[in-house]
Design an enzyme around this catalytic site. Structure first.
Site, mmCIF file in Angstrom:
data_model
loop_
_atom_site.group_PDB
_atom_site.id
_atom_site.type_symbol
_atom_site.label_atom_id
_atom_site.label_comp_id
_atom_site.label_asym_id
_atom_site.label_seq_id
_atom_site.Cartn_x
_atom_site.Cartn_y
_atom_site.Cartn_z
ATOM 1 N N ILE A 163 -65.815 -29.138 -10.469
ATOM 2 C CA ILE A 163 -64.936 -28.056 -10.017
ATOM 3 C C ILE A 163 -65.117 -27.777 -8.521
ATOM 4 O O ILE A 163 -66.193 -27.367 -8.060
ATOM 5 C CB ILE A 163 -65.151 -26.772 -10.860
ATOM 6 C CG1 ILE A 163 -64.999 -27.100 -12.355
ATOM 7 C CG2 ILE A 163 -64.173 -25.670 -10.420
ATOM 8 C CD1 ILE A 163 -63.700 -27.799 -12.749
ATOM 9 N N GLU A 250 -48.982 -29.473 -6.161
ATOM 10 C CA GLU A 250 -50.383 -29.891 -6.097
ATOM 11 C C GLU A 250 -50.503 -31.315 -5.567
ATOM 12 O O GLU A 250 -51.383 -31.625 -4.780
ATOM 13 C CB GLU A 250 -51.000 -29.793 -7.489
ATOM 14 C CG GLU A 250 -51.064 -28.357 -7.931
ATOM 15 C CD GLU A 250 -51.588 -28.206 -9.344
ATOM 16 O OE1 GLU A 250 -51.257 -27.197 -9.959
ATOM 17 O OE2 GLU A 250 -52.312 -29.100 -9.810
HETATM 18 C C1 LIG Z 1 -64.575 -34.496 -5.867
HETATM 19 C C2 LIG Z 1 -63.820 -34.083 -7.083
HETATM 20 C C3 LIG Z 1 -63.239 -32.823 -7.124
HETATM 21 C C4 LIG Z 1 -62.560 -32.414 -8.271
HETATM 22 N N1 LIG Z 1 -62.056 -31.130 -8.354
HETATM 23 C C5 LIG Z 1 -61.590 -30.671 -9.533
HETATM 24 C C6 LIG Z 1 -61.218 -29.299 -9.710
HETATM 25 O O1 LIG Z 1 -61.282 -28.491 -8.776
HETATM 26 N N2 LIG Z 1 -60.813 -28.892 -10.923
HETATM 27 C C7 LIG Z 1 -60.729 -29.730 -11.984
HETATM 28 O O2 LIG Z 1 -60.362 -29.294 -13.065
HETATM 29 N N3 LIG Z 1 -61.055 -31.051 -11.866
HETATM 30 C C8 LIG Z 1 -61.478 -31.530 -10.664
HETATM 31 N N4 LIG Z 1 -61.838 -32.863 -10.545
HETATM 32 C C9 LIG Z 1 -61.705 -33.745 -11.694
HETATM 33 C C10 LIG Z 1 -60.580 -34.756 -11.552
HETATM 34 O O3 LIG Z 1 -59.344 -34.118 -11.610
HETATM 35 C C11 LIG Z 1 -60.791 -35.813 -12.654
HETATM 36 O O4 LIG Z 1 -61.935 -36.550 -12.294
HETATM 37 C C12 LIG Z 1 -59.587 -36.717 -12.817
HETATM 38 O O5 LIG Z 1 -58.523 -35.993 -13.367
HETATM 39 C C13 LIG Z 1 -59.889 -37.911 -13.717
HETATM 40 O O6 LIG Z 1 -60.460 -37.480 -14.907
HETATM 41 P P1 LIG Z 1 -61.831 -38.160 -15.434
HETATM 42 O O7 LIG Z 1 -62.794 -38.109 -14.324
HETATM 43 O O8 LIG Z 1 -62.224 -37.510 -16.705
HETATM 44 O O9 LIG Z 1 -61.447 -39.636 -15.686
HETATM 45 P P2 LIG Z 1 -60.863 -40.245 -17.064
HETATM 46 O O10 LIG Z 1 -59.742 -39.395 -17.541
HETATM 47 O O11 LIG Z 1 -61.997 -40.508 -17.972
HETATM 48 O O12 LIG Z 1 -60.262 -41.615 -16.541
HETATM 49 C C14 LIG Z 1 -61.071 -42.779 -16.304
HETATM 50 C C15 LIG Z 1 -60.142 -43.918 -15.874
HETATM 51 O O13 LIG Z 1 -59.177 -44.159 -16.892
HETATM 52 C C16 LIG Z 1 -57.885 -44.087 -16.344
HETATM 53 N N5 LIG Z 1 -56.941 -43.554 -17.324
HETATM 54 C C17 LIG Z 1 -57.040 -42.418 -18.051
HETATM 55 N N6 LIG Z 1 -55.952 -42.232 -18.796
HETATM 56 C C18 LIG Z 1 -55.135 -43.297 -18.569
HETATM 57 C C19 LIG Z 1 -53.857 -43.691 -19.041
HETATM 58 N N7 LIG Z 1 -53.158 -42.948 -19.910
HETATM 59 N N8 LIG Z 1 -53.331 -44.843 -18.578
HETATM 60 C C20 LIG Z 1 -53.998 -45.600 -17.691
HETATM 61 N N9 LIG Z 1 -55.209 -45.282 -17.187
HETATM 62 C C21 LIG Z 1 -55.767 -44.131 -17.623
HETATM 63 C C22 LIG Z 1 -58.008 -43.159 -15.157
HETATM 64 O O14 LIG Z 1 -56.959 -43.342 -14.227
HETATM 65 C C23 LIG Z 1 -59.349 -43.576 -14.601
HETATM 66 O O15 LIG Z 1 -59.194 -44.706 -13.798
HETATM 67 C C24 LIG Z 1 -62.458 -33.297 -9.380
HETATM 68 C C25 LIG Z 1 -63.009 -34.576 -9.309
HETATM 69 C C26 LIG Z 1 -63.703 -34.967 -8.188
HETATM 70 C C27 LIG Z 1 -64.325 -36.346 -8.193
#
Ligand SMILES: Cc1cc2nc3c(=O)[nH]c(=O)nc-3n(C[C@H](O)[C@H](O)[C@H](O)COP(=O)(O)OP(=O)(O)OC[C@H]3O[C@@H](n4cnc5c(N)ncnc54)[C@H](O)[C@@H]3O)c2cc1C
Length: 385
Positions: A163, A250
Site C-alpha cells: 500500500i 487512475e
Molecule cells: C510499489 C508498489 C505500489 C503499490 N501500491 C498499491 C496501492 O497503493 N494500493 C493497492 O491496493 N495496491 C498497490 N500495489 C499492488 C499492485 O496494484 C499489484 O501488485 C498489481 O495489481 C498486481 O497484483 P499482484 O502483485 O497480486 O500480481 P498477480 O495478480 O499475482 O499477477 C502476477 C502476474 O500474473 C499476471 N496476470 C494476472 N492475471 C492475469 C490474467 N487474467 N491474464 C494474464 N496475466 C495475468 C499479472 O499481469 C502478473 O504478471 C502496489 C504494488 C507495488 C509493487
C-alpha cells in the site's frame, strides 16, 4: 524540461504554464535539495505533506468548496509532471490527489466530502487506497477483507499489502466485502480514519527494487470498528462499480508519470553523450548513439501525442477504459525500453546510484506492474476487439 521540442498541447493553457513554473520553483527549492537523503532514509518526512499542501500541490482538481484549488485533471497532470521531472515520482501525491480524493468527491456523501477533502488538501490527512492483499492483486474480486455489519456500523478485518503511503496515510479507503457471498456485488469501499483506530496496525515498510523513498507498506485491520458513515456513499455493494468507473483517470495518472520520466531520461542523456568522450570524440558522434537517440526521441514524441490526446479526452469527459488501458500499457512499456537504452549510453556511470538515470531504471520497473498490470491492460483491450 524540453526533451521533445513539440508545440505546447491545446490542454496546456496560459494559467497552467504559470502553475508549471510555480510548481517547478517550489519543488526545486523545497524538495530537490533533500532528494538523496529521503531516498537513503527510505521515506519522506511527514512535513513534506503539509508543505505540499501549503504550496497548493495537493488536491488541485478538488472544488474550492471542499478546500481544493478548483482546477481540473490538467492541473494534476502539470504538478505530476513537475514532480517526476525533479525525481519525485516516488511521492504519493498523485495517488492522494488523483485517486483517493476523487473517490470521496465522486462517491462520498456531502458530509463525507466536507469532513475529509479539506484536510486532504492541506495534507493534514494523507490518503491511501488499500485494494491488494497477500493473496489477491489483479483479481480484486478475490479480496478477503470483510466489513461485517455490527449494530448499525461495521467491523473490519483483513490484511493489505503493497500500500502506497502506507506509513503516513491516516485516511485509508479499504476495499472490503460487506457481503462475501455476493461476489463483485458484495464489495464496498470503507474509509478508515486511522488516528486512534483501535485494531488498526501498520506492518513493515517493504524493501523494494526501486521507489526508495516511497513508504509502500503492509496494513492490518483486526476488528476495527467503523460507524455507518465510514461506508463510502450510502449504499453497500457499490465498491466494484466505484473502482471501475474511476479506472481511466487512475491509468492516466500513471501515463503522465511514465511520459514525464521518458522525457526526463532523454533530457539527462542528450547532454551527457555530448559531453562524454571515447576514442577522441563525444559519444554523440557515434552513429549508434545518434540512431538510438533518434529512435528514442521519435517514440517519445509518438507517446507524447497519445498522452496529450488521452488528457484532452479525459478533460472532455470522453476517455474510455480501453483507450486509457492502451496508453498505460504502451507508454509504461516504452518507458522501460527508453530508460534502458539511456542507461546503456551512460555506460558504467548509468549503473551508479549517484546518476539519476540509474534510480530511474529501478523506479520504472513497477510501472508495468501496478495500477493494473500491463497484462490486465491487454485483457481489457482484447475484450473490445
Ligand atoms: C510499489 C508498489 C505500489 C503499490 N501500491 C498499491 C496501492 O497503493 N494500493 C493497492 O491496493 N495496491 C498497490 N500495489 C499492488 C499492485 O496494484 C499489484 O501488485 C498489481 O495489481 C498486481 O497484483 P499482484 O502483485 O497480486 O500480481 P498477480 O495478480 O499475482 O499477477 C502476477 C502476474 O500474473 C499476471 N496476470 C494476472 N492475471 C492475469 C490474467 N487474467 N491474464 C494474464 N496475466 C495475468 C499479472 O499481469 C502478473 O504478471 C502496489 C504494488 C507495488 C509493487
Amino acid at each position: 524540461m524540453d526533451a521533445l521540442s513539440i508545440p505546447r498541447p491545446a490542454w496546456m493553457t496560459e494559467e497552467l504554464v504559470l502553475l508549471e513554473d510555480q510548481a517547478r520553483r517550489f519543488i526545486g527549492a523545497e524538495f530537490a535539495p533533500h532528494l538523496d537523503r529521503w531516498s537513503e532514509e527510505g521515506m519522506y518526512p511527514r512535513e513534506v505533506w503539509s508543505k505540499a499542501g501549503a504550496a497548493g500541490l495537493l488536491c488541485p482538481a478538488i472544488p474550492e468548496d471542499y478546500g481544493g484549488a478548483g482546477g481540473s485533471f490538467a492541473h494534476e497532470a502539470v504538478i505530476g509532471r513537475e514532480l517526476s521531472f525533479a525525481g519525485f515520482d516516488t511521492f504519493g501525491a498523485g495517488l492522494h490527489s488523483g485517486i483517493v480524493a476523487p473517490y470521496i468527491l465522486h462517491y462520498g456523501t456531502e458530509e463525507q466530502k466536507r469532513r475529509w477533502l479539506p484536510k486532504m488538501a492541506t495534507g493534514e490527512l494523507v490518503g491511501a487506497i488499500a485494494m491488494s492483499e497477500p493473496g489477491t492483486g489483479s483479481d480484486l474480486q478475490g479480496v478477503r477483507t470483510t466489513a461485517r455489519k455490527s449494530g448499525n456500523g461495521y467491523v473490519l478485518n483483513g490484511s493489505k499489502t503493497f500500500i502506497t503511503n502506507g506509513q503516513h496515510a491516516n485516511l485509508i479507503v479499504v476495499v472490503a466485502k460487506t457481503d462475501p457471498a455476493a461476489g463483485a456485488k458484495g464489495v464496498s469501499l470503507m474509509v478508515v480514519e486511522t488516528d486512534n483506530a483501535a485494531g488498526f496496525r501498520r506492518g513493515r515498510k517493504l524493501k523494494k527494487m526501486g521507489l526508495d523513498s516511497a513508504d509502500t507498506s503492509e496494513l492490518f485491520f483486526d476488528d476495527v470498528k467503523l460507524p455507518p458513515e465510514n461506508l463510502l456513499g450510502t449504499e453497500e455493494g457499490q465498491g466494484f462499480v466505484q473502482l471501475m468507473k474511476d479506472l481511466p483517470r487512475e491509468r492516466l495518472i500513471v501515463v503522465v508519470h511514465a511520459q514525464a520520466m521518458i522525457e526526463r531520461a532523454l533530457a539527462l542523456t542528450v547532454p551527457y553523450v555530448k559531453e562524454r568522450k571515447a576514442f577522441g570524440k563525444p559519444i554523440m558522434d557515434f552513429q549508434n548513439t545518434q540512431f538510438v537517440l533518434a529512435e528514442c526521441k521519435s517514440e517519445a514524441t509518438i507517446a507524447r501525442v497519445f498522452h496529450d490526446h488521452c488528457i484532452e479526452r479525459y478533460l472532455n469527459g470522453a476517455l474510455d477504459t480501453v483507450t486509457a488501458s492502451m496508453a498505460k500499457y504502451w507508454i509504461t512499456d516504452l518507458q522501460g525500453k527508453i530508460i534502458d537504452r539511456c542507461v546503456q549510453l551512460f555506460g558504467g556511470y548509468g549503473y551508479m546510484e549517484e546518476f539519476p538515470i540509474s534510480r530511474m531504471y529501478r523506479d520504472a520497473r513497477v510501472m508495468r506492474i501496478y495500477a493494473g498490470s500491463n497484462e490486465i491492460m491487454k485483457v481489457i483491450i482484447a475484450r473490445s476487439l
